[in-house]
Design an enzyme around this catalytic site. Sequence first.
Site, mmCIF file in Angstrom:
data_model
loop_
_atom_site.group_PDB
_atom_site.id
_atom_site.type_symbol
_atom_site.label_atom_id
_atom_site.label_comp_id
_atom_site.label_asym_id
_atom_site.label_seq_id
_atom_site.Cartn_x
_atom_site.Cartn_y
_atom_site.Cartn_z
ATOM 1 N N ASN A 137 67.931 -32.606 86.025
ATOM 2 C CA ASN A 137 67.760 -31.715 84.948
ATOM 3 C C ASN A 137 69.340 -31.350 84.491
ATOM 4 O O ASN A 137 70.264 -31.501 84.971
ATOM 5 C CB ASN A 137 66.918 -30.246 85.373
ATOM 6 C CG ASN A 137 67.509 -29.926 86.447
ATOM 7 O OD1 ASN A 137 68.716 -29.159 86.373
ATOM 8 N ND2 ASN A 137 66.976 -29.714 87.602
ATOM 9 N N GLY A 149 60.851 -33.370 93.009
ATOM 10 C CA GLY A 149 60.702 -34.968 92.686
ATOM 11 C C GLY A 149 61.833 -35.854 93.174
ATOM 12 O O GLY A 149 62.328 -35.603 94.380
ATOM 13 N N ASP A 190 64.672 -36.049 92.230
ATOM 14 C CA ASP A 190 66.282 -35.440 92.390
ATOM 15 C C ASP A 190 66.179 -34.582 93.615
ATOM 16 O O ASP A 190 67.454 -34.869 94.424
ATOM 17 C CB ASP A 190 66.054 -34.436 91.134
ATOM 18 C CG ASP A 190 67.384 -33.577 91.064
ATOM 19 O OD1 ASP A 190 68.589 -34.105 91.392
ATOM 20 O OD2 ASP A 190 67.404 -32.654 90.097
ATOM 21 N N TYR A 233 58.350 -33.751 84.264
ATOM 22 C CA TYR A 233 58.705 -33.751 82.609
ATOM 23 C C TYR A 233 57.652 -34.327 81.939
ATOM 24 O O TYR A 233 57.810 -33.996 80.533
ATOM 25 C CB TYR A 233 60.082 -34.280 82.233
ATOM 26 C CG TYR A 233 61.245 -33.410 82.520
ATOM 27 C CD1 TYR A 233 61.209 -32.343 83.161
ATOM 28 C CD2 TYR A 233 62.665 -33.937 82.311
ATOM 29 C CE1 TYR A 233 62.166 -31.483 83.477
ATOM 30 C CE2 TYR A 233 63.558 -33.179 82.634
ATOM 31 C CZ TYR A 233 63.568 -31.737 83.043
ATOM 32 O OH TYR A 233 64.554 -31.054 83.379
HETATM 33 N N1 AR6 Z 1 61.888 -42.625 94.535
HETATM 34 C C1 AR6 Z 1 61.320 -43.097 93.437
HETATM 35 N N2 AR6 Z 1 60.650 -42.347 92.553
HETATM 36 C C2 AR6 Z 1 60.266 -41.170 93.048
HETATM 37 C C3 AR6 Z 1 60.711 -40.490 94.124
HETATM 38 C C4 AR6 Z 1 61.575 -41.467 95.125
HETATM 39 N N3 AR6 Z 1 61.917 -41.015 96.087
HETATM 40 N N4 AR6 Z 1 59.990 -39.376 94.117
HETATM 41 C C5 AR6 Z 1 59.442 -38.974 93.112
HETATM 42 N N5 AR6 Z 1 59.644 -40.269 92.388
HETATM 43 P P1 AR6 Z 1 60.437 -36.482 88.620
HETATM 44 P P2 AR6 Z 1 61.298 -35.907 85.718
HETATM 45 C C6 AR6 Z 1 59.095 -40.493 91.085
HETATM 46 O O1 AR6 Z 1 59.362 -35.486 88.475
HETATM 47 O O2 AR6 Z 1 59.958 -36.260 85.232
HETATM 48 C C7 AR6 Z 1 63.107 -32.372 89.008
HETATM 49 O O3 AR6 Z 1 62.762 -31.030 89.658
HETATM 50 C C8 AR6 Z 1 57.920 -39.708 90.533
HETATM 51 O O4 AR6 Z 1 56.732 -40.103 91.109
HETATM 52 O O5 AR6 Z 1 61.117 -36.626 89.807
HETATM 53 O O6 AR6 Z 1 62.194 -36.714 85.228
HETATM 54 C C9 AR6 Z 1 64.668 -32.388 88.231
HETATM 55 O O7 AR6 Z 1 65.303 -31.734 88.873
HETATM 56 C C10 AR6 Z 1 57.836 -39.984 88.968
HETATM 57 O O8 AR6 Z 1 57.493 -41.274 88.701
HETATM 58 O O9 AR6 Z 1 61.437 -36.529 87.316
HETATM 59 C C11 AR6 Z 1 64.010 -31.960 86.981
HETATM 60 O O10 AR6 Z 1 64.082 -30.530 86.713
HETATM 61 C C12 AR6 Z 1 59.393 -40.054 88.645
HETATM 62 O O11 AR6 Z 1 59.944 -40.394 90.096
HETATM 63 C C13 AR6 Z 1 62.744 -32.684 86.807
HETATM 64 O O12 AR6 Z 1 62.274 -32.818 87.811
HETATM 65 C C14 AR6 Z 1 59.980 -38.934 88.129
HETATM 66 O O13 AR6 Z 1 59.569 -37.838 88.426
HETATM 67 C C15 AR6 Z 1 62.957 -33.931 86.101
HETATM 68 O O14 AR6 Z 1 61.260 -34.485 85.720
#
Ligand code: AR6
Length: 191
Positions: free
Chosen positions: A37, A45, A47, A134
């Site tokens: 973010n 997630g 991050d 997101y």
């Molecule tokens: N390896 C690969 N993919 C993953 C992993 C992992 N270890 N963990 C989750 N995913 P998101 P966004 C996938 O929510 O939508 C955070 O709080 C997950 O299944 O991580 O860009 C940040 O700080 C999904 O398909 O990211 C921001 O505030 C993908 O990663 C916000 O979330 C992205 O999900 C960003 O949201």
Amino acid sequence: MQGNLPTRAIMNGQVALELIEGDITVQATDAIVNAANSSLLGGGGVDGAIHRAAGPDLLRETRQLGGCQTGDAKMTRGYKLPARYVIHAVGPIYQYADPGVATLLASAYRRSLELATEQQLNSIAFPSISTGAYGYPLAEAASVALRTVIEYGREHARPALIRFVLFNQSILQEYQQVLLGFLQKNWVDPA
Ligand code: AR6
């Protein structure tokens, strides 16, 4: 190939595109991309997983960066991660019927690739940016993501490996469907 769905393609005869299911924190590519973010101070997630695996030195470094605009990316070291670098990319929060979100999502991917090229990195791994917290619809996001990296890979020799690490089978299959469509249009070559 997995069933009839592709997992690999080649751009410009030299850049490989790979789709795998897995956890991005264990990837040994030169860089992994974080779906961050704009504060760059961590979150949930992918991050959260990257910060946990890298250790507290990562947050110490991101605190110095002054945040990051949506659609942009900034690079840090990888600390305890197998990857040498983390590229923190900020995708958009999805808003229905706003055409700006696709431009911002494409920009997050392109800026990450530009940083990798500038550092002369050979390999980079992306998660599916913006499709978790997101809320970006997966099929649309996969189309933007793959189109952007394919356009980039056709014009740049480095990074020579662009890998998408998708967190489960259904996300992987969505990306595979989109890649199949691009192979059928000859936007990329089969590998
Ligand atoms: N390896 C690969 N993919 C993953 C992993 C992992 N270890 N963990 C989750 N995913 P998101 P966004 C996938 O929510 O939508 C955070 O709080 C997950 O299944 O991580 O860009 C940040 O700080 C999904 O398909 O990211 C921001 O505030 C993908 O990663 C916000 O979330 C992205 O999900 C960003 O949201």
